[in-house]
Scaffold this motif. Sequence first.
Motif, mmCIF file in Angstrom:
data_model
loop_
_atom_site.group_PDB
_atom_site.id
_atom_site.type_symbol
_atom_site.label_atom_id
_atom_site.label_comp_id
_atom_site.label_asym_id
_atom_site.label_seq_id
_atom_site.Cartn_x
_atom_site.Cartn_y
_atom_site.Cartn_z
ATOM 1 N N ARG A 35 0.842 -1.206 0.000
ATOM 2 C CA ARG A 35 0.000 0.000 0.000
ATOM 3 C C ARG A 35 0.870 1.245 0.000
ATOM 4 O O ARG A 35 1.891 1.300 0.673
ATOM 5 C CB ARG A 35 -0.879 0.056 1.254
ATOM 6 N N VAL A 36 0.443 2.254 -0.736
ATOM 7 C CA VAL A 36 1.105 3.552 -0.683
ATOM 8 C C VAL A 36 0.701 4.206 0.635
ATOM 9 O O VAL A 36 -0.475 4.421 0.892
ATOM 10 C CB VAL A 36 0.705 4.449 -1.874
ATOM 11 N N ARG A 37 1.699 4.471 1.478
ATOM 12 C CA ARG A 37 1.438 5.070 2.794
ATOM 13 C C ARG A 37 1.661 6.583 2.781
ATOM 14 O O ARG A 37 0.932 7.323 3.415
ATOM 15 C CB ARG A 37 2.350 4.437 3.841
ATOM 16 N N LEU A 38 2.696 7.024 2.059
ATOM 17 C CA LEU A 38 3.017 8.438 1.948
ATOM 18 C C LEU A 38 3.472 8.708 0.524
ATOM 19 O O LEU A 38 4.196 7.894 -0.052
ATOM 20 C CB LEU A 38 4.157 8.830 2.904
ATOM 21 N N GLY A 39 3.066 9.832 -0.024
ATOM 22 C CA GLY A 39 3.510 10.183 -1.365
ATOM 23 C C GLY A 39 3.499 11.683 -1.554
ATOM 24 O O GLY A 39 2.569 12.358 -1.117
ATOM 25 N N GLY A 40 4.557 12.191 -2.168
ATOM 26 C CA GLY A 40 4.628 13.609 -2.472
ATOM 27 C C GLY A 40 6.020 14.151 -2.278
ATOM 28 O O GLY A 40 6.973 13.403 -2.080
ATOM 29 N N GLU A 41 6.134 15.461 -2.348
ATOM 30 C CA GLU A 41 7.407 16.126 -2.106
ATOM 31 C C GLU A 41 7.835 15.812 -0.671
ATOM 32 O O GLU A 41 7.044 15.956 0.261
ATOM 33 C CB GLU A 41 7.289 17.638 -2.284
ATOM 34 N N ALA A 42 9.080 15.381 -0.500
ATOM 35 C CA ALA A 42 9.576 14.991 0.830
ATOM 36 C C ALA A 42 9.402 16.127 1.836
ATOM 37 O O ALA A 42 8.959 15.895 2.971
ATOM 38 C CB ALA A 42 11.030 14.556 0.741
ATOM 39 N N GLU A 43 9.699 17.336 1.428
ATOM 40 C CA GLU A 43 9.564 18.494 2.322
ATOM 41 C C GLU A 43 8.107 18.698 2.757
ATOM 42 O O GLU A 43 7.835 19.013 3.912
ATOM 43 C CB GLU A 43 10.087 19.741 1.607
ATOM 44 N N ASP A 44 7.162 18.504 1.840
ATOM 45 C CA ASP A 44 5.745 18.660 2.170
ATOM 46 C C ASP A 44 5.284 17.581 3.147
ATOM 47 O O ASP A 44 4.482 17.848 4.048
ATOM 48 C CB ASP A 44 4.878 18.595 0.911
ATOM 49 N N ILE A 45 5.777 16.363 2.955
ATOM 50 C CA ILE A 45 5.396 15.259 3.852
ATOM 51 C C ILE A 45 5.905 15.527 5.259
ATOM 52 O O ILE A 45 5.157 15.396 6.233
ATOM 53 C CB ILE A 45 5.914 13.914 3.305
ATOM 54 N N VAL A 46 7.169 15.927 5.369
ATOM 55 C CA VAL A 46 7.727 16.190 6.698
ATOM 56 C C VAL A 46 7.013 17.371 7.346
ATOM 57 O O VAL A 46 6.633 17.306 8.520
ATOM 58 C CB VAL A 46 9.255 16.431 6.621
#
Length: 129
Positions: A35-46
């Motif tokens: 399953r995709v748990r997190l996706g996107g720009e690393a800075e936005d996720i953090v």
Amino acid sequence: MAETAEHGTTIVMSSHILTELEGACDYLLFVDGGRVRLGGEAEDIVSAHVLLTGQARDLAPHTVVESRATGRQLTALVRKEGPVDTAAWAVTQPTLEELLLAHLRSPEAPPLLTPSAAAAGTRAEAVSA
């Protein structure tokens, strides 16, 4: 890596060494258990997450990824859903490693796809291996 960045080339990396990813990745796709748990720009996720430390109390309206209580002291990694009461909580930014490990330990945490992931057409549904 620098040369590929100059040319706008995409490189796909897969690693279990999380500290490698922090300085090298602009975009993150975290897949666990198919399953995709997190996706996107690393800075936005953090930046969507914070570590809160303080006296145990209700964390609503924030999404709790992981929490640990020691007596009356609570430490929680949360996905912010509005402002954080900085008078009630000590607030710190998690590292990418802290964030990914918390999500690994908490498989029930809902997935997060940032606007950049949604724009890229990433879906939080099952991914075939």
